[in-house]
Design a protein around this motif. Structure first.
Motif, PDB file in Angstrom:
ATOM      1  N   GLY A   4       1.102  -0.980   0.009  1.00 29.66           N
ATOM      2  CA  GLY A   4      -0.173   0.364  -0.175  1.00 29.66           C
ATOM      3  C   GLY A   4       0.390   1.167  -0.123  1.00 29.66           C
ATOM      4  O   GLY A   4       0.543   1.852  -0.152  1.00 29.66           O
ATOM      5  N   SER A   5       2.501   1.607   1.156  1.00 31.03           N
ATOM      6  CA  SER A   5       2.721   2.484   0.362  1.00 31.03           C
ATOM      7  C   SER A   5       4.547   2.377   1.980  1.00 31.03           C
ATOM      8  O   SER A   5       4.565   0.812   1.742  1.00 31.03           O
ATOM      9  CB  SER A   5       1.721   3.555   1.572  1.00 31.03           C
ATOM     10  OG  SER A   5       1.847   2.994   2.946  1.00 31.03           O
ATOM     11  N   ILE A   6       4.992   3.201   1.516  1.00 30.03           N
ATOM     12  CA  ILE A   6       6.838   2.561   1.401  1.00 30.03           C
ATOM     13  C   ILE A   6       7.025   4.288   2.634  1.00 30.03           C
ATOM     14  O   ILE A   6       6.340   5.051   2.008  1.00 30.03           O
ATOM     15  CB  ILE A   6       7.637   3.153   0.633  1.00 30.03           C
ATOM     16  CG1 ILE A   6       7.118   2.164  -0.141  1.00 30.03           C
ATOM     17  CG2 ILE A   6       8.280   2.885   1.429  1.00 30.03           C
ATOM     18  CD1 ILE A   6       7.991   2.106  -1.699  1.00 30.03           C
ATOM     19  N   GLU A   7       7.065   4.019   4.223  1.00 30.00           N
ATOM     20  CA  GLU A   7       7.168   4.736   4.646  1.00 30.00           C
ATOM     21  C   GLU A   7       8.329   4.578   5.757  1.00 30.00           C
ATOM     22  O   GLU A   7       8.883   3.988   5.848  1.00 30.00           O
ATOM     23  CB  GLU A   7       5.733   4.577   5.573  1.00 30.00           C
ATOM     24  CG  GLU A   7       3.870   4.752   5.597  1.00 30.00           C
ATOM     25  CD  GLU A   7       3.247   5.050   6.314  1.00 30.00           C
ATOM     26  OE1 GLU A   7       3.719   4.958   7.595  1.00 30.00           O
ATOM     27  OE2 GLU A   7       1.410   4.282   6.202  1.00 30.00           O
ATOM     28  N   ARG A   8       9.146   5.604   5.835  1.00 26.40           N
ATOM     29  CA  ARG A   8       9.931   6.237   6.758  1.00 26.40           C
ATOM     30  C   ARG A   8      10.189   6.730   7.648  1.00 26.40           C
ATOM     31  O   ARG A   8       9.015   7.820   7.917  1.00 26.40           O
ATOM     32  CB  ARG A   8      11.382   6.381   5.396  1.00 26.40           C
ATOM     33  CG  ARG A   8      11.655   5.108   4.469  1.00 26.40           C
ATOM     34  CD  ARG A   8      11.669   3.691   5.445  1.00 26.40           C
ATOM     35  NE  ARG A   8      11.809   2.696   4.246  1.00 26.40           N
ATOM     36  CZ  ARG A   8      11.520   1.255   4.085  1.00 26.40           C
ATOM     37  NH1 ARG A   8      10.353   2.228   4.702  1.00 26.40           N
ATOM     38  NH2 ARG A   8      11.107   0.767   3.243  1.00 26.40           N
ATOM     39  N   GLU A   9      10.361   6.726   8.749  1.00 24.74           N
ATOM     40  CA  GLU A   9      11.205   8.528   9.500  1.00 24.74           C
ATOM     41  C   GLU A   9      11.848   8.375   9.728  1.00 24.74           C
ATOM     42  O   GLU A   9      12.998   7.440  10.461  1.00 24.74           O
ATOM     43  CB  GLU A   9      10.422   8.042  10.882  1.00 24.74           C
ATOM     44  CG  GLU A   9      10.221   9.353  11.329  1.00 24.74           C
ATOM     45  CD  GLU A   9       9.808   9.255  12.908  1.00 24.74           C
ATOM     46  OE1 GLU A   9       7.926   9.410  12.898  1.00 24.74           O
ATOM     47  OE2 GLU A   9       9.627   9.142  14.006  1.00 24.74           O
ATOM     48  N   LEU A  10      13.078   9.645   9.515  1.00 28.12           N
ATOM     49  CA  LEU A  10      14.222  10.017  10.027  1.00 28.12           C
ATOM     50  C   LEU A  10      14.509  10.828  10.519  1.00 28.12           C
ATOM     51  O   LEU A  10      14.123  11.295  10.739  1.00 28.12           O
ATOM     52  CB  LEU A  10      15.435   9.940   8.644  1.00 28.12           C
ATOM     53  CG  LEU A  10      14.945   8.798   7.517  1.00 28.12           C
ATOM     54  CD1 LEU A  10      14.273   8.643   6.635  1.00 28.12           C
ATOM     55  CD2 LEU A  10      16.357   7.650   6.888  1.00 28.12           C
TER      56      LEU A  10
END
Length: 154
Positions: A4-10
């Motif tokens: 559904g989606s690609i999610e990242r937190e940096l």
């Protein structure tokens, strides 16, 4: 697997304004994304990203349309639609960068969504998703490094 989606937190060791500048300034986009571009970060404005294969010289351009631009908090755009089409939820992917102050730096929340909405058959969906996942896993750390370098030079 869910595509559904690609999610990242940096975490970015740079203030949100610097990160926003790195996301929207052609010279910085060239540094972290290896793409040539010239666009205005205003909602509704079109642009394109052009990559050149160093070994063959082959150039590939991808159109995009800015959806939201709220400096230095949010930038989003739609891309991967065919040239000449107007980007919409059924023919493009939505990329969103949310920039949240975090001490002296920024928490960068990244999301690319719209894979299922494209209507691709399962194998095509999986291939596109995996290609983009690998790409973002390569380019997002470069964005972080570029922003840190830019912040250090200011």
């Amino acid at each position: 697997m869910e595509y559904g989606s690609i999610e990242r937190e940096l975490y970015v060791d740079a203030p949100p304004q610097v990160v926003f500048d790195v996301l929207t300034t052609p010279e910085h986009i060239r540094d972290w994304w290896s793409a040539e571009t010239d666009f205005e970060a205003d909602p509704g404005k079109p642009g394109s990203l052009t990559w050149t294969d160093e070994s063959s010289g082959v150039r590939k351009s991808v159109p995009f349309t800015v959806v939201e631009s709220d400096p230095p908090h949010t930038l989003s755009f739609r891309w991967t639609h065919d040239e000449g089409e107007t980007a919409d939820p059924g023919n493009s992917l939505l990329v969103t960068f949310e920039l949240v102050p975090a001490g002296e730096g920024t928490t960068l929340r990244f999301r690319e969504s719209g894979y299922r909405e494209r209507g691709w058959e399962a194998a095509v969906l999986e291939a596109h998703y995996n290609d983009h996942r690998q790409g973002w896993d390569f380019y997002l750390p470069r964005l972080v490094a570029t922003a840190k370098q830019v912040a250090g030079a200011r």
